[in-house]
Enzyme design. Structure first.
Site, PDB file in Angstrom:
ATOM      1  N   ASN A   7     -25.496  50.596  54.366  1.00  0.00           N
ATOM      2  CA  ASN A   7     -25.565  49.539  53.428  1.00  0.00           C
ATOM      3  C   ASN A   7     -24.104  48.977  53.449  1.00  0.00           C
ATOM      4  OD1 ASN A   7     -25.617  47.895  51.089  1.00  0.00           O
ATOM      5  ND2 ASN A   7     -26.171  49.585  49.598  1.00  0.00           N
ATOM      6  N   ARG A  91     -30.191  48.602  54.545  1.00  0.00           N
ATOM      7  CA  ARG A  91     -30.401  47.622  53.432  1.00  0.00           C
ATOM      8  C   ARG A  91     -29.906  46.114  53.472  1.00  0.00           C
ATOM      9  NH1 ARG A  91     -27.739  47.505  47.499  1.00  0.00           N
ATOM     10  NH2 ARG A  91     -29.664  46.630  46.487  1.00  0.00           N
ATOM     11  N   HIS A 180     -33.206  44.806  43.803  1.00  0.00           N
ATOM     12  CA  HIS A 180     -33.492  46.132  43.384  1.00  0.00           C
ATOM     13  C   HIS A 180     -34.936  46.871  43.869  1.00  0.00           C
ATOM     14  CE1 HIS A 180     -30.478  46.102  39.589  1.00  0.00           C
ATOM     15  NE2 HIS A 180     -29.932  46.435  40.893  1.00  0.00           N
ATOM     16  N   ARG A 241     -23.064  40.688  34.353  1.00  0.00           N
ATOM     17  CA  ARG A 241     -24.100  39.620  34.636  1.00  0.00           C
ATOM     18  C   ARG A 241     -24.750  39.429  33.267  1.00  0.00           C
ATOM     19  NH1 ARG A 241     -26.801  42.167  39.088  1.00  0.00           N
ATOM     20  NH2 ARG A 241     -25.420  41.737  41.082  1.00  0.00           N
ATOM     21  N   GLU A 386     -32.111  55.115  46.406  1.00  0.00           N
ATOM     22  CA  GLU A 386     -32.249  54.038  47.480  1.00  0.00           C
ATOM     23  C   GLU A 386     -32.164  54.602  48.892  1.00  0.00           C
ATOM     24  OE1 GLU A 386     -30.258  51.685  44.398  1.00  0.00           O
ATOM     25  OE2 GLU A 386     -31.117  49.886  45.775  1.00  0.00           O
TER      26      GLU A 386
END
Ligand code: ADP
Length: 399
Positions: A7, A91, A180, A241, A386
């Site tokens: 990643n 990823r 996601h 956010r 993940e």
């Protein structure tokens, strides 16, 4: 058979080497500050001591080579050499409209990742660099791109189109993509299995509540709606956010504060969310909860707004699917905060949701049902993973 999961961020590289025979993690680690002074690799081999290498790491190629050296290190390593790595799963943030599933990397795939630089300016360039660095370091091995947007690719137009002039969708592919995706895909499948539902006759909602947060609605294993949009900024209130807001706020604040649109977007991405709303207490939900328990009114109001937004989305997605069989909470907050789960589900009694308080209080980072046996909707905690999801996709495509 070992799969290396990579990643890449613009200055970082996270990795895990997973033995797919039993899905155990052989080693994991992080390369930080790539191209910046003070770079280092932190390598954590299973069952052995952590190993730190501090040296100049000018680019991702050097970072990948350092990872391979650490993995095969006589003392700190877990494999003999790179021949024990079967394939590499990456990823990748954005696959645009082209890819709705993971894919073995070839020149066309790299071209699409490049074409999506505009849509994922912070991540896609780094993701491509990571792929090319692995191709150079391990020639002949298959690299698989696992797109964070792929799961949202099955949404119908009514869910992904914005109500703006059609030409912007046609010219620039402005639409909801969702992020996601690897987590939502993994957790929704685990939830269907864990709750004993039939994949072909199931309606589930996954609330991925971490620093970044998003929520998805899945019918018969396919995503029909999700809360993040063209970028990860839309939807729930997150750590830093803002999530949903009236776009007219941008012009108002740019004019009054004399800031540019990109400065405003930095504020919405990095200085807003529970951090901004609470007047800067913290983006970490543990700190926020502590402040609330200590009587801080701003922390209380922020927490209430955060919880309210999650509940509102669950209600909207239940309507979108005309029902819901099971709901999963996942990621840092979802897996650990019994407080937030309890408060969110307090809004759902109209659906016949009943929570088993003792089970909810006991559920921390492990698969568990937190609803009572007579609850009309099953509510579960399902830890996300993940890296394992990427490794499974990689193996499935390369075996
Ligand atoms: P990301 O991958 O988006 O960075 P994570 O899924 O790791 O985020 O989640 C990180 C968040 O989880 C942090 O904001 C942290 O406060 C929160 N978290 C972890 N444990 C708890 C807990 N026990 N209670 C509340 N929040 C928690």
């Amino acid at each position: 058979m070992n799969i290396l999961v990579i990643n890449c961020g613009s200055s970082s590289l996270k990795y895990q080497l997973i033995n797919m025979d039993d899905e155990s993690v052989l080693a994991k680690g992080l390369v930080e500050r790539i191209g910046i002074e003070g770079s280092q690799l932190t390598h954590k081999p299973a069952g052995k001591d952590e190993y730190v290498v501090k040296q100049a790491i000018p680019d991702h190629k050097v970072a990948v080579q350092l990872v391979l050296d650490a993995l095969a290190d006589p003392q700190h390593g877990v494999i003999k050499d790179a021949s024990e790595i079967y394939a590499i799963g990456h990823r990748v943030l954005h696959g645009g409209e082209k890819y709705q599933a993971s894919i073995v990397v070839n020149d066309d795939v790299k071209k699409v990742i490049r074409e999506c630089f505009d849509l994922g300016p912070l991540h896609n360039p780094a993701n491509l660099i990571g792929i090319e660095a692995c191709e150079a370091a391990m020639p002949g091995k298959k690299n698989v791109a696992v797109f964070d947007t792929a799961f949202g690719g099955t949404m119908p137009p009514k869910a992904y189109l914005y109500a703006i002039p059609r030409e912007y969708y046609e010219k620039y592919h402005i639409r909801r993509y969702g992020f996601h995706g690897t987590s939502h895909s993994f957790v929704s499948k685990e939830l269907i299995r864990f709750a004993g539902l039939d994949m072909n006759n199931s309606k589930v909602i996954v609330a991925h509540l971490g620093n970044g947060a998003s929520i998805s609605a899945t019918v018969n294993g396919k995503c029909v709606d999700t809360s993040m949009g063209l970028t990860p900024l839309e939807g729930l209130i997150m750590g830093t956010r803002s999530g949903d807001l009236d776009p007219a706020i941008l012009e108002f604040l740019c004019n009054h504060e004399h800031i540019s649109i990109s400065e405003m977007l930095t504020i919405l991405n990095k200085k807003s969310g529970v951090y901004g709303m609470s007047g800067g207490i913290s983006s970490d939900f543990r700190d926020l909860q502590k402040a609330m328990e200590d009587g801080n009114e701003l922390a209380k109001a922020t927490m209430e707004a955060y919880i309210y937004r999650v509940a509102k989305y669950i209600g909207a997605y239940t309507a979108a699917m005309n029902g819901v069989d099971a709901i999963a909470f996942t990621a840092g907050v979802g897996e650990n905060s019994n407080f937030i789960r309890e408060k969110v589900t307090n809004y759902l009694t109209y659906l016949g949701v009943k929570i088993d308080k003792a089970a909810n209080d006991a559920a921390h980072g492990k698969e568990m049902t937190i609803s009572t046996p007579d609850s009309k909707v099953k509510v579960c905690v399902i830890p996300t993973n993940e890296e394992l999801a990427i490794a499974r996709e990689t193996l499935a495509l390369t075996k």
